[in-house]
Design an enzyme around this catalytic site. Structure first.
Site, short mmCIF file in Angstrom:
data_model
loop_
_atom_site.label_atom_id
_atom_site.label_comp_id
_atom_site.label_asym_id
_atom_site.label_seq_id
_atom_site.Cartn_x
_atom_site.Cartn_y
_atom_site.Cartn_z
N ASP A 160 4.17 5.25 11.59
CA ASP A 160 3.99 6.23 10.51
C ASP A 160 5.19 6.30 9.58
O ASP A 160 5.64 7.39 9.22
CB ASP A 160 3.72 7.62 11.10
CG ASP A 160 2.40 8.17 10.58
OD1 ASP A 160 1.93 7.63 9.58
OD2 ASP A 160 1.87 9.11 11.19
N LYS B 267 4.11 -2.67 11.82
CA LYS B 267 5.13 -1.85 12.48
C LYS B 267 5.28 -0.50 11.77
O LYS B 267 5.28 0.55 12.41
CB LYS B 267 6.47 -2.62 12.39
CG LYS B 267 7.53 -2.19 13.33
CD LYS B 267 8.77 -3.07 13.16
CE LYS B 267 8.47 -4.53 13.50
NZ LYS B 267 9.69 -5.36 13.48
N HIS C 251 0.84 -1.20 0.00
CA HIS C 251 0.00 0.00 0.00
C HIS C 251 0.87 1.25 0.00
O HIS C 251 0.45 2.31 -0.43
CB HIS C 251 -0.97 0.00 1.19
CG HIS C 251 -0.30 0.13 2.52
ND1 HIS C 251 0.52 -0.84 3.04
CD2 HIS C 251 -0.32 1.13 3.43
CE1 HIS C 251 0.96 -0.44 4.21
NE2 HIS C 251 0.47 0.75 4.47
N ARG C 252 2.08 1.11 0.52
CA ARG C 252 3.11 2.15 0.38
C ARG C 252 4.32 1.46 -0.21
O ARG C 252 4.62 0.31 0.11
CB ARG C 252 3.52 2.69 1.75
CG ARG C 252 2.41 3.37 2.51
CD ARG C 252 2.63 4.89 2.48
NE ARG C 252 1.73 5.56 3.37
CZ ARG C 252 0.48 5.86 3.08
NH1 ARG C 252 -0.03 5.50 1.92
NH2 ARG C 252 -0.29 6.49 3.95
N SER D 157 16.19 2.96 9.23
CA SER D 157 16.33 2.50 7.84
C SER D 157 15.63 3.47 6.90
O SER D 157 16.11 3.74 5.79
CB SER D 157 15.69 1.11 7.67
OG SER D 157 16.61 0.10 7.99
N LYS E 242 9.22 -2.91 2.91
CA LYS E 242 10.49 -2.89 3.66
C LYS E 242 10.55 -4.08 4.60
O LYS E 242 9.55 -4.44 5.22
CB LYS E 242 10.53 -1.59 4.48
CG LYS E 242 11.84 -1.29 5.10
CD LYS E 242 12.80 -0.63 4.12
CE LYS E 242 14.18 -0.47 4.69
NZ LYS E 242 14.95 -1.71 4.76
N LYS F 213 9.62 -9.29 3.93
CA LYS F 213 10.68 -10.00 4.68
C LYS F 213 11.28 -11.05 3.78
O LYS F 213 10.60 -11.61 2.91
CB LYS F 213 10.09 -10.68 5.93
CG LYS F 213 11.12 -10.92 7.00
CD LYS F 213 11.36 -9.66 7.80
CE LYS F 213 12.39 -9.87 8.88
NZ LYS F 213 12.46 -8.70 9.78
P1 NAD Z 1 21.22 -11.58 15.48
O1 NAD Z 1 21.39 -12.76 14.61
O2 NAD Z 1 22.20 -10.46 15.36
O3 NAD Z 1 21.17 -12.00 17.01
C1 NAD Z 1 20.36 -13.02 17.52
C2 NAD Z 1 21.11 -13.59 18.70
O4 NAD Z 1 20.26 -14.50 19.40
C3 NAD Z 1 22.35 -14.37 18.29
O5 NAD Z 1 23.48 -13.93 19.01
C4 NAD Z 1 22.00 -15.81 18.62
O6 NAD Z 1 23.11 -16.60 18.98
C5 NAD Z 1 21.04 -15.62 19.79
N1 NAD Z 1 20.19 -16.78 20.04
C6 NAD Z 1 19.75 -17.71 19.18
N2 NAD Z 1 18.99 -18.62 19.82
C7 NAD Z 1 18.95 -18.24 21.11
C8 NAD Z 1 18.33 -18.77 22.27
N3 NAD Z 1 17.60 -19.89 22.23
N4 NAD Z 1 18.50 -18.12 23.45
C9 NAD Z 1 19.25 -16.99 23.52
N5 NAD Z 1 19.86 -16.44 22.43
C10 NAD Z 1 19.70 -17.05 21.25
O7 NAD Z 1 19.74 -11.04 15.22
P2 NAD Z 1 19.17 -9.61 15.61
O8 NAD Z 1 19.25 -8.75 14.42
O9 NAD Z 1 19.74 -9.18 16.90
O10 NAD Z 1 17.62 -9.97 15.78
C11 NAD Z 1 17.08 -10.44 17.01
C12 NAD Z 1 15.58 -10.29 16.98
O11 NAD Z 1 15.24 -8.91 16.77
C13 NAD Z 1 14.87 -11.04 15.85
O12 NAD Z 1 13.59 -11.43 16.28
C14 NAD Z 1 14.73 -9.99 14.77
O13 NAD Z 1 13.71 -10.28 13.83
C15 NAD Z 1 14.42 -8.78 15.62
N6 NAD Z 1 14.68 -7.49 15.00
C16 NAD Z 1 15.90 -7.15 14.52
C17 NAD Z 1 16.12 -5.90 13.98
C18 NAD Z 1 17.48 -5.45 13.49
O14 NAD Z 1 17.63 -4.27 13.16
N7 NAD Z 1 18.47 -6.31 13.44
C19 NAD Z 1 15.07 -4.99 13.90
C20 NAD Z 1 13.82 -5.34 14.41
C21 NAD Z 1 13.65 -6.59 14.96
#
Ligand code: NAD
Length: 474
Positions: A100, A95, A66-67, A364, A71, A107
């Site tokens: 906004d 999100k 829609h936009r 971002s 992302k 994804k």
């Molecule tokens: P990442 O891969 O950098 O880090 C994830 C960490 O979790 C790793 O160090 C991994 O070893 C650890 N891990 C895996 N299984 C585990 C467990 N059972 N118990 C404890 N730790 C465990 O990923 P990230 O970018 O930090 O993303 C983490 C979460 O945040 C995800 O759900 C992701 O979708 C969400 N997220 C990330 C971003 C971003 O900018 N990177 C933005 C929004 C949401």
């Protein structure tokens, strides 16, 4: 309550949406349309590694357009699947709508254990995966822009950008085909810490509201609450650093996939970061006890529990053992729908993922804007502001006959830098969005913070469909 034995991630997200839709009395056909994934592609990447052809399956789901662009990050993990990718794409739609941010939701994922491959192998695999997505119309600065997620980072984003640039050397906006890039390749200052910093801002915001922190029996100052973080990756680690350095937070436990560190007096985060970066493990860290039961961390007594690793970690198998006052969803989807219902009934507040971890996509967005405008934020006005401030100081000194001390002067004169603007924009979004959520919470009554947040997103999506007409091409 979802009846299926172990609901999938997508079922959980859809159940949250439906719950909010009911409070808004949205029509079924509209809500079914909003919930559906608009398109999804599955790709296979075949590559010869050590004289053997290996195949990797990947997906890119577009939940909403829609936009534009849509992302959402790209995840590398052996556990990914289409359902998870679609669920994460849907979360991106909601999100962006809540915060906004003028993007649709998407994804991507690749079924691979990145730890098993060399850098060169990962580079080739990433080039091939990106090429598939680009050629099928699932990646471009105008329509679909990835970012890092679990298992990917700045490095992978540069490889993706390079693939796009090679295919479309005449696209002047090639830098904007992906965000979360290193600064030297068009990234933006503050992006690496943005998700963690956004999570921190969400906690600060919650604690600014007396009614909320008193009801949760929390202290209004972060440092007076005991905090636990699960996951020490990009989000968990930067969050721990922000909380420790800016709020003097007492983080009593931090977890990784193989165990957790525990110290009731609080863990010295900079020391853990040094140890973890060197050894890639918490083991043998001197300042806290290492316990090799990774799941146990979620059920320790604490004030604020922050899952920052993976989805569905708080579920019907462990929810009764949760002993916290507030859950802050830094990860996407860490609490299942049924567990959420259970916690709501128990009166435990949950700050929802679609608000809490939006800092990443907020910054971002700034990066994407920087890339398509081809100018660094603050570049035009910095020296101008410095000169004006200098003049002002002279005027004040002349008029008062007194000299302003150097230590104040420097702070006043210093022109704005990109990182200041990014952090200011991030803080603004987190604070304004929380205000909106609270406003909705009042209107909806007896609702949760999550339902209030989803209701904001659904109202915006409904408005969009009303203005545009769902099938606007006929
Ligand atoms: P990442 O891969 O950098 O880090 C994830 C960490 O979790 C790793 O160090 C991994 O070893 C650890 N891990 C895996 N299984 C585990 C467990 N059972 N118990 C404890 N730790 C465990 O990923 P990230 O970018 O930090 O993303 C983490 C979460 O945040 C995800 O759900 C992701 O979708 C969400 N997220 C990330 C971003 C971003 O900018 N990177 C933005 C929004 C949401």
């Amino acid at each position: 309550m979802i009846k299926s034995k172990i609901p999938t991630f997508k079922e959980n997200v859809n159940a949250f949406v439906l719950k909010a839709a009911k409070t808004l009395k949205l029509k079924d056909d509209l809500i079914n349309h909003i919930r559906s994934t608009h398109s999804v592609i599955q790709v296979n990447v075949g590559i010869k590694i050590k004289n053997k052809i290996e195949n990797f399956t990947g997906w890119r789901a577009v939940h909403s357009e829609h936009r534009l662009p849509s992302k959402g990050g790209i995840r590398y993990s052996p556990h990914v699947n289409q359902d998870e990718t679609e669920a994460l794409a849907a979360l991106m739609t909601y999100k962006c709508a809540v915060a906004d941010i003028p993007f649709g939701g998407s994804k991507g994922s690749l079924k691979i254990d990145p730890n098993k491959y060399t850098e060169q192998e990962l580079k080739s695999i990433t080039h091939l995966y990106a090429e598939r997505l680009i050629k099928k119309g699932f990646l471009s600065p105008a329509t679909n822009v990835p970012a890092p997620d679990v298992g990917t980072g700045e490095r992978e984003m540069v490889w993706i950008m390079d693939t796009y640039k090679n295919l479309f050397p005449n696209d002047i906006n090639y830098l904007a085909c992906v965000t979360g890039k290193p600064i030297a390749y068009g990234g933006i200052r503050g992006r690496a810490a943005s998700t963690g910093r956004g999570v921190e801002e969400s906690i600060r915001e919650y604690l600014r509201h007396e009614k909320l922190y008193k009801r949760a029996k929390l202290k209004p100052i972060i440092s007076e609450n005991k905090i636990i973080i699960q996951g020490f990756g990009k989000v968990g680690k930067s969050l721990a650093i922000e909380l420790f350095t800016r709020d003097q937070a007492k983080i009593i436990a931090i977890g990784e996939y193989d165990g957790y560190l525990h110290n009731e007096q609080g863990i010295d985060i900079p020391s853990v970061v040094r140890h973890f970066d060197k050894t890639r493990s918490f083991k043998n860290f001197k300042g806290a006890k290492f316990i090799d039961k990774p799941d146990e961390i979620l059920t320790l007594q604490c004030d604020i529990l922050i899952p920052a690793a993976l989805e569905s970690v708080i579920n019907m198998r462990n929810v009764e053992k949760i002993k916290t006052k507030l859950i802050v969803e830094a990860a996407n989807g860490p609490v299942t729908y049924n567990a959420d219902e259970f916690l709501n009934k128990k009166g435990i507040d949950i700050l929802p993922d679609i608000y809490v971890n939006s800092g990443g996509v907020v910054v971002s967005y700034f990066e994407w804007v920087k890339n398509i405008t081809h100018v660094r934020f603050g570049r035009l006005q910095r020296r101008y502001e410095e000169n004006k401030m200098n003049e002002l100081i002279h005027v004040v000194e002349d008029a008062t006959g007194r000299t302003i001390p150097e230590k104040y002067k420097q702070n006043i004169i210093q022109g704005v830098q990109e990182v200041d603007l990014v952090n200011s924009g991030l803080e603004d979004v987190m604070r304004e969005t929380f205000k909106e959520i609270l406003k909705n919470l009042k209107i909806l009554k007896k609702s949760s913070l999550r339902t209030a947040a989803y209701a904001i997103a659904l109202n915006k999506l409904k408005q969009f469909h009303q203005d545009m007409g769902v099938s606007n091409y006929h």
